[in-house]
Design a protein around this motif. Sequence first.
Motif, PDB file in Angstrom:
ATOM      1  N   LEU A   1      90.754  56.431  50.478  1.00 20.30           N
ATOM      2  CA  LEU A   1      91.428  55.616  50.397  1.00 20.30           C
ATOM      3  C   LEU A   1      91.130  54.153  52.227  1.00 20.30           C
ATOM      4  N   GLU A   2      91.146  56.031  52.750  1.00 20.65           N
ATOM      5  CA  GLU A   2      91.618  55.682  53.984  1.00 20.65           C
ATOM      6  C   GLU A   2      90.359  54.666  54.564  1.00 20.65           C
ATOM      7  N   LYS A   3      89.285  55.092  54.321  1.00 24.24           N
ATOM      8  CA  LYS A   3      87.798  54.172  54.251  1.00 24.24           C
ATOM      9  C   LYS A   3      87.846  52.969  53.876  1.00 24.24           C
ATOM     10  N   ILE A   4      88.609  53.211  52.967  1.00 23.11           N
ATOM     11  CA  ILE A   4      88.160  51.457  52.005  1.00 23.11           C
ATOM     12  C   ILE A   4      89.741  50.611  52.725  1.00 23.11           C
ATOM     13  N   TYR A   5      90.714  51.332  53.085  1.00 18.67           N
ATOM     14  CA  TYR A   5      91.910  50.365  53.137  1.00 18.67           C
ATOM     15  C   TYR A   5      92.749  50.562  54.568  1.00 18.67           C
ATOM     16  N   GLN A   6      92.878  49.252  55.300  1.00 19.65           N
ATOM     17  CA  GLN A   6      93.454  49.564  56.565  1.00 19.65           C
ATOM     18  C   GLN A   6      94.273  49.720  56.733  1.00 19.65           C
ATOM     19  N   LYS A   7      94.982  50.606  57.831  1.00 17.65           N
ATOM     20  CA  LYS A   7      97.069  50.627  57.760  1.00 17.65           C
ATOM     21  C   LYS A   7      97.953  49.179  57.180  1.00 17.65           C
ATOM     22  N   PRO A   8      98.995  49.188  56.731  1.00 14.49           N
ATOM     23  CA  PRO A   8      99.386  48.260  57.026  1.00 14.49           C
ATOM     24  C   PRO A   8     100.004  48.348  58.484  1.00 14.49           C
ATOM     25  N   THR A   9     100.452  47.196  58.411  1.00 14.65           N
ATOM     26  CA  THR A   9     100.882  46.473  59.833  1.00 14.65           C
ATOM     27  C   THR A   9     102.595  47.281  59.985  1.00 14.65           C
ATOM     28  N   PRO A  10     102.936  46.939  61.396  1.00 11.16           N
ATOM     29  CA  PRO A  10     104.077  47.316  61.055  1.00 11.16           C
ATOM     30  C   PRO A  10     104.869  46.186  60.630  1.00 11.16           C
ATOM     31  N   ARG A  11     104.755  45.378  60.519  1.00 14.53           N
ATOM     32  CA  ARG A  11     105.582  43.664  59.409  1.00 14.53           C
ATOM     33  C   ARG A  11     105.325  44.481  58.316  1.00 14.53           C
ATOM     34  N   VAL A  12     103.918  44.453  57.885  1.00  8.84           N
ATOM     35  CA  VAL A  12     104.086  45.345  56.175  1.00  8.84           C
ATOM     36  C   VAL A  12     105.159  46.260  55.781  1.00  8.84           C
ATOM     37  N   LEU A  13     105.254  47.025  57.013  1.00  8.47           N
ATOM     38  CA  LEU A  13     105.956  48.345  57.046  1.00  8.47           C
ATOM     39  C   LEU A  13     107.981  48.092  56.688  1.00  8.47           C
ATOM     40  N   ALA A  14     108.012  47.180  57.415  1.00  8.41           N
ATOM     41  CA  ALA A  14     109.350  46.843  58.093  1.00  8.41           C
ATOM     42  C   ALA A  14     109.392  46.044  57.326  1.00  8.41           C
ATOM     43  N   LYS A  15     109.241  45.054  56.373  1.00  4.29           N
ATOM     44  CA  LYS A  15     109.958  44.173  55.180  1.00  4.29           C
ATOM     45  C   LYS A  15     110.680  45.058  53.979  1.00  4.29           C
ATOM     46  N   ALA A  16     110.384  46.245  54.452  1.00  4.71           N
ATOM     47  CA  ALA A  16     110.938  46.997  52.787  1.00  4.71           C
ATOM     48  C   ALA A  16     112.192  47.238  54.036  1.00  4.71           C
ATOM     49  N   ARG A  17     113.525  46.922  52.899  1.00  4.95           N
ATOM     50  CA  ARG A  17     115.267  47.048  53.604  1.00  4.95           C
ATOM     51  C   ARG A  17     115.545  47.993  52.688  1.00  4.95           C
ATOM     52  N   PRO A  18     116.929  48.357  53.262  1.00  5.31           N
ATOM     53  CA  PRO A  18     117.276  49.255  52.187  1.00  5.31           C
ATOM     54  C   PRO A  18     118.768  49.242  51.614  1.00  5.31           C
ATOM     55  N   GLU A  19     118.542  47.530  51.738  1.00 12.97           N
ATOM     56  CA  GLU A  19     119.961  46.972  51.020  1.00 12.97           C
ATOM     57  C   GLU A  19     119.386  45.682  50.269  1.00 12.97           C
ATOM     58  N   ILE A  20     120.119  44.664  49.567  1.00 16.84           N
ATOM     59  CA  ILE A  20     120.159  44.056  48.772  1.00 16.84           C
ATOM     60  C   ILE A  20     120.488  42.857  50.195  1.00 16.84           C
ATOM     61  N   ASP A  21     119.430  42.381  50.984  1.00 21.88           N
ATOM     62  CA  ASP A  21     119.942  41.037  51.511  1.00 21.88           C
ATOM     63  C   ASP A  21     120.197  39.650  51.253  1.00 21.88           C
ATOM     64  N   ALA A  22     120.193  39.266  52.063  1.00 23.75           N
ATOM     65  CA  ALA A  22     120.730  37.353  51.589  1.00 23.75           C
ATOM     66  C   ALA A  22     119.782  36.822  50.794  1.00 23.75           C
ATOM     67  N   HIS A  23     118.050  36.745  51.299  1.00 24.46           N
ATOM     68  CA  HIS A  23     117.348  36.533  50.728  1.00 24.46           C
ATOM     69  C   HIS A  23     116.964  36.564  49.599  1.00 24.46           C
ATOM     70  N   ALA A  24     116.835  38.713  49.288  1.00 24.91           N
ATOM     71  CA  ALA A  24     116.987  39.177  47.804  1.00 24.91           C
ATOM     72  C   ALA A  24     117.802  39.028  47.157  1.00 24.91           C
ATOM     73  N   ARG A  25     119.398  38.527  47.680  1.00 21.60           N
ATOM     74  CA  ARG A  25     120.015  37.778  46.688  1.00 21.60           C
ATOM     75  C   ARG A  25     119.661  36.378  45.588  1.00 21.60           C
TER      76      ARG A  25
END
Length: 201
Positions: free
Chosen positions: A9-33
């Motif tokens: 998998l590591e050969k086929i797929y690049q590592k996700p960008t910091p932004r992609v990783l950071a978008k996972a939030r630990p709660e329901i924010d205003a946008h998700a609500r």
Amino acid sequence: MTELAACDLEKIYQKPTPRVLAKARPEIDAHARKFIAMSPFCVLATSGSDGSVDASPRGGNPGFVHVAGPNRLLMPDRSGNNRIDSFRNIVEGSGFVQLIFFVPGIDETLRVGGTGTLSAEPELLASMEEFGKPPRAVLSISVREAYFHCGKALMRSKLWSADTRVERGVMPSISEVIHDQTGLGEPENQAVVEARYRTQL
């Protein structure tokens, strides 16, 4: 077909960008609500104690899943086929749940993960009445993670496009399908099935 290993998998797929990783939030924010309040449909995934996985469609009026707090969702359970595969997984398995929320016309989706518990407290059921009747139970989800998926999958599928809609008549009714598969019950046509659906929402 050659199966891939984890190292492949590591050969086929690049590592996700910091932004992609950071978008996972630990709660329901205003946008998700806001997204959940507009959503009339989601898919609920659960895992059983035997390692099996179940994915089940859930729907209602927009906002049928209630945001009870930044880390709490409440989902009423409406009339269905009584298999309760998802609920058995929750009470007998890990309790882990994943949800994907859809909003018609928006290609992005919202994914929410956490753990679930079930309640049938009369006051809670009464507070979530819809379609003229209370739910049979309420799934309470303790949210651990929430993030938006990009719209590429829905764009590729043209899910919301009127041009890709098929006529219902190209498939037999679900009653006819199950009768063909099992020989059980009577093979009702689509009009009869839809009329029954409307009385059992």
